[in-house]
Design a protein around this motif. Structure first.
Motif, mmCIF file in Angstrom:
data_model
loop_
_atom_site.group_PDB
_atom_site.id
_atom_site.type_symbol
_atom_site.label_atom_id
_atom_site.label_comp_id
_atom_site.label_asym_id
_atom_site.label_seq_id
_atom_site.Cartn_x
_atom_site.Cartn_y
_atom_site.Cartn_z
ATOM 1 N N ILE A 125 6.218 9.843 -5.170
ATOM 2 C CA ILE A 125 7.492 9.851 -4.385
ATOM 3 C C ILE A 125 7.757 11.230 -3.607
ATOM 4 O O ILE A 125 7.375 12.647 -4.216
ATOM 5 N N ARG A 126 7.784 11.274 -2.230
ATOM 6 C CA ARG A 126 8.025 12.464 -1.340
ATOM 7 C C ARG A 126 9.198 12.091 -0.805
ATOM 8 O O ARG A 126 9.845 11.085 -0.513
ATOM 9 N N LEU A 127 9.983 13.303 -0.158
ATOM 10 C CA LEU A 127 11.297 13.225 0.107
ATOM 11 C C LEU A 127 11.166 13.729 1.603
ATOM 12 O O LEU A 127 10.428 14.363 2.022
ATOM 13 N N LEU A 166 8.048 7.058 0.339
ATOM 14 C CA LEU A 166 8.647 8.053 1.031
ATOM 15 C C LEU A 166 10.319 7.867 1.009
ATOM 16 O O LEU A 166 10.756 6.601 1.398
ATOM 17 N N ILE A 167 11.038 8.744 0.524
ATOM 18 C CA ILE A 167 12.505 8.457 0.600
ATOM 19 C C ILE A 167 13.130 9.200 1.827
ATOM 20 O O ILE A 167 13.003 10.704 1.794
ATOM 21 N N LYS A 224 0.771 -1.147 -0.079
ATOM 22 C CA LYS A 224 -0.030 0.033 -0.066
ATOM 23 C C LYS A 224 0.978 1.326 -0.066
ATOM 24 O O LYS A 224 0.538 2.178 -0.713
ATOM 25 N N GLU A 225 1.855 1.354 0.868
ATOM 26 C CA GLU A 225 2.846 2.297 0.784
ATOM 27 C C GLU A 225 4.073 1.892 1.540
ATOM 28 O O GLU A 225 4.193 0.974 2.043
ATOM 29 N N SER A 226 5.217 2.742 1.050
ATOM 30 C CA SER A 226 6.652 2.155 1.564
ATOM 31 C C SER A 226 7.655 3.162 1.745
ATOM 32 O O SER A 226 7.288 4.299 1.419
ATOM 33 N N VAL A 227 8.663 2.895 2.704
ATOM 34 C CA VAL A 227 9.492 3.903 2.939
ATOM 35 C C VAL A 227 10.734 3.234 2.520
ATOM 36 O O VAL A 227 11.043 2.164 2.700
ATOM 37 N N GLN A 228 11.840 4.237 1.894
ATOM 38 C CA GLN A 228 13.005 3.702 1.535
ATOM 39 C C GLN A 228 14.209 4.757 2.321
ATOM 40 O O GLN A 228 14.123 5.857 1.720
ATOM 41 N N PHE A 229 14.875 4.020 3.174
ATOM 42 C CA PHE A 229 15.826 4.903 3.891
ATOM 43 C C PHE A 229 17.261 4.212 3.083
ATOM 44 O O PHE A 229 17.394 3.122 2.807
ATOM 45 N N ASP A 259 20.612 14.114 1.928
ATOM 46 C CA ASP A 259 21.490 15.099 1.000
ATOM 47 C C ASP A 259 21.060 16.683 1.466
ATOM 48 O O ASP A 259 20.058 16.854 1.912
ATOM 49 N N LYS A 260 22.203 17.396 1.165
ATOM 50 C CA LYS A 260 21.854 18.871 1.396
ATOM 51 C C LYS A 260 22.204 19.645 0.250
ATOM 52 O O LYS A 260 22.869 19.219 -0.743
ATOM 53 N N ARG A 261 21.825 20.958 0.057
ATOM 54 C CA ARG A 261 22.180 22.017 -1.101
ATOM 55 C C ARG A 261 21.916 21.285 -2.239
ATOM 56 O O ARG A 261 20.831 20.910 -2.550
ATOM 57 N N GLU A 262 22.999 21.460 -2.934
ATOM 58 C CA GLU A 262 23.034 21.072 -4.473
ATOM 59 C C GLU A 262 22.715 19.395 -4.764
ATOM 60 O O GLU A 262 21.969 19.354 -5.577
ATOM 61 N N ALA A 263 23.222 18.675 -3.911
ATOM 62 C CA ALA A 263 22.751 17.189 -3.940
ATOM 63 C C ALA A 263 21.452 16.883 -3.695
ATOM 64 O O ALA A 263 20.788 16.223 -4.420
ATOM 65 N N LYS A 264 20.613 17.768 -2.565
ATOM 66 C CA LYS A 264 19.463 17.785 -2.374
ATOM 67 C C LYS A 264 18.366 18.053 -3.684
ATOM 68 O O LYS A 264 17.645 17.469 -4.063
ATOM 69 N N ALA A 265 18.976 19.105 -4.133
ATOM 70 C CA ALA A 265 18.159 19.853 -5.312
ATOM 71 C C ALA A 265 18.323 18.891 -6.521
ATOM 72 O O ALA A 265 17.216 18.703 -7.344
ATOM 73 N N ARG A 266 19.450 17.905 -6.623
ATOM 74 C CA ARG A 266 19.401 16.905 -7.752
ATOM 75 C C ARG A 266 18.433 15.923 -7.503
ATOM 76 O O ARG A 266 17.777 15.304 -8.184
ATOM 77 N N LEU A 267 18.278 15.553 -6.000
ATOM 78 C CA LEU A 267 17.454 14.382 -5.625
ATOM 79 C C LEU A 267 16.119 15.011 -5.936
ATOM 80 O O LEU A 267 15.057 14.082 -6.434
ATOM 81 N N VAL A 268 15.986 16.126 -5.626
ATOM 82 C CA VAL A 268 14.456 16.910 -5.799
ATOM 83 C C VAL A 268 13.931 16.752 -7.460
ATOM 84 O O VAL A 268 12.992 16.391 -8.031
#
Length: 615
Positions: A257-259, A234-235, A206-211, A239-248
């Motif tokens: 998918i939500r972060l 849910l992911i 139904k739903e999942s989380v991936q750490f 990640d922060k800054r540029e890495a987070k932006a790339r994941l977004v």
């Protein structure tokens, strides 16, 4: 500075000062480049990482789809070597020579351009593009999800690679290895691929989380069965800054998918935990594993996982943190771990866990979360948590001083100038704890880590070393550590040529036929992962998120675990523990060297006829 040892001589510039900290992940960001640029983060799988943005089409072979570039600088180098391999016969002595690298006796010397490696990109000379070898392999025109490691060495999995019916599993320990492409079928019987894990055979998701630590979301979505691909995911990432932006940016095609960003308030820490929470129509399941969510980690590497039973929903009105608890207090500890994130996005999952019966869990949870802890909180996380469990629940052994400790991992942090700084002075005391005995023995410690030849002869060849990010800068400061090293050999599991990304720790009998305990975890051999004592041992500091499960014989009504010397093909009736590599471990010879990712290897070809020239 140069140092000699039985495992080779390495030289680096004197500007590389001794420093117990991993390379800084907080350096000012620099323009990102393709894998061929040689630019990335100085990182291991368990140290900070500056994840690069996708390369432009001009940086790769035109017929090759644009790869998604993910991970540490070591993984970037593996991508570069796969996208643009240097053939051994093109220059057997110094193929693909770069950055003024020179041969120096049995080891290597790095030029002064490697100064200040801990200061981000400072002091780096402009990147040089590799001249393509005239015999370099040509890319096939094919449709695959973007991969962080290129596709030159990919071969298609056979049609029966994924399970079409319920797999034959040994559920005694619920410890499973991953499937490896290219192995004899019998060595994949009873092993699991991520598609098997997410299969409807195990439940209706139904739903999942991936750490996890590294993500290729397009590839991840394809691993869910078609009927589950629009179910919420849910992911949980660090990640922060540029890495987070790339994941977004990766999430844009996938509205389901939500972060959720994990808080990393201490420098040099990472979100290294690898866990799935799967909520089914039929119940709930937890999977704690060692694989990143990228195809390369599920392809030709040795990985492991603990898969929980299907936990049923509690009757209405009986939910709670203490209801449906296991003898190992797994439910309590899982809730405590999730609450440590202080993340509103996990609130619903915390409540769901409270509504399920986890009483069938027979393992102990061992997590790390970033922070500085004092008093009784010191025993909540990291290696002091492991020490507490071994003290409270392990059984003393009369000849315990002769039972060796075996640690196996894929990345190594800075241990200090000698063994007393952390390994023997702190971590060894944890690993040798067995019950409430006052005896503090110092049994042998065997550290299993692949040699250069292990990597060279592997299924992937030298690029497998991209997931073994032990750097020359760290290695040359702790040559004393290498006397503990043993080869990666796994003939019984068929995985000698599938390099390990799995991490395991255990205490074995002198003849290696029995285990006093066994641990599978995301934690490599590093202080960032396990924690280090501070302030005259009154405080412990942990930098990273990690997670693993501890097997103790008492939870299985045993005194010790028998070792299964031949775990494949799987037998559901076996009571032996399926250790993923051969016991006893094989010590390095005088000719063996530990794999170090950022020095070249051109004196012998790998299994694909190529040499290793780090970017």
């Amino acid at each position: 500075m140069s140092q000699d040892s039985q495992h080779g001589k390495w030289c680096i510039s004197s500007s590389d000062d001794d420093d117990d900290l991993p390379p800084s992940g907080a350096a000012p960001s620099k323009p990102h480049r393709s894998p061929n640029s040689g630019q990335g983060s100085h990182s291991s799988d368990s140290t900070p990482v500056s994840k690069l943005e996708p390369v432009t089409a001009s940086a790769v072979v035109k017929s090759e789809p644009v790869p998604l570039v993910i991970g540490s600088e070591a993984r970037q180098s593996a991508a570069s070597n796969q996208l643009n391999p240097v053939k051994y016969e093109s220059s057997p002595s110094l193929a693909g020579k770069r950055k003024n690298e020179v041969l120096d006796g049995p080891g290597w010397a790095l030029s002064d351009s490697d100064d200040d490696h801990d200061a981000g990109e400072k002091g780096k000379s402009p990147p040089r593009k590799r001249s393509p070898s005239p015999k370099a392999k040509k890319a096939k025109v094919e449709e695959r999800p973007p991969s962080p490691h290129g596709r030159f060495y990919y071969i298609d999995e056979p049609e029966d690679f994924y399970e079409a019916s319920f797999p034959s599993l040994n559920d005694t320990y619920r410890f499973y290895l991953n499937k490896v492409t290219g192995l004899d079928k019998k060595y994949n019987t009873g092993a699991l691929h991520i598609r098997d894990v997410l299969s409807p055979l195990f439940g209706t998701i139904k739903e999942s989380v991936q750490f996890n630590y590294c993500f290729d979301l397009a590839w991840m979505v394809q691993q869910y069965p078609p009927e589950f691909r629009d179910r919420p995911v849910l992911i949980v990432h660090g990640d922060k800054r540029e890495a987070k932006a790339r994941l977004v940016q990766q999430t844009q095609p996938f509205p389901h998918i939500r972060l959720c960003q994990a808080k990393l308030d201490i420098a040099f820490g990472t979100h290294h935990t690898k866990m799935m929470l799967l909520w089914y129509e039929e119940g709930f399941r937890v999977i704690i594993l060692t694989s990143n969510l990228i195809r390369a980690d599920w392809y030709q590497k040795t990985q492991g996982m603990w898969m929980s039973p299907l936990f049923p929903r509690l009757p209405e009105g009986s939910s709670g943190a203490s209801v449906g608890e296991s003898p190992t207090f797994f439910k309590r500890d899982l809730l405590e771990y999730l609450e440590s994130y202080r993340a509103p996005d996990l609130a619903d999952w915390i409540q769901r866990i409270k509504e399920h019966d986890l009483s069938e869990a027979r393992v102990y949870l061992i997590g790390s979360t970033p922070g500085r802890y004092v008093g009784s909180d010191m025993e909540r996380w990291g290696h002091l948590r492991l020490r507490k469990l071994l003290y409270d629940h392990a059984q003393p052994i009369s000849d315990g001083e002769s039972w060796p400790v075996v640690g196996q991992f894929s990345s190594i942090g800075s241990m200090g100038l000698d063994k007393t700084k952390w390994l023997a002075g702190e971590f060894q005391r944890t690993l040798t704890t067995l019950g409430k005995s006052s005896l503090r023995p110092e049994p042998p410690i065997h550290l299993v880590y692949p040699s250069v030849d292990d990597v060279r002869t592997s299924l992937e060849g030298y690029p497998a070393g991209g997931s073994l990010p032990y750097s020359i800068q760290t290695a040359q400061k702790q040559l004393w550590l290498h006397s503990y090293f043993h080869r990666w050999k796994a003939n019984a599991t068929g995985r000698s040529h599938a390099m390990p990304h799995i991490k395991t720790y255990m205490r074995a009998s002198p003849d290696f036929t029995q285990l006093a305990w066994f641990l599978i975890t995301s934690a490599n051999l590093s202080k960032a992962a396990w924690g280090a004592l501070e302030k005259n041992n009154t405080q412990v500091m942990v930098r990273s998120y990690e997670l693993g499960v501890l097997y103790l014989p008492s939870a299985f009504n045993m005194k010790t675990f028998p070792v299964d010397n031949k775990p494949f093909p799987v037998s559901s009736s076996s009571s032996g523990f399926p250790v993923p590599f051969d016991l006893p471990p094989t010590c390095y010879t005088a000719k063996d060297q530990p794999w170090i990712w950022n020095i070249p290897y051109s004196q012998a070809p790998d299994t694909h006829g190529n040499v290793w020239v780090p970017s």
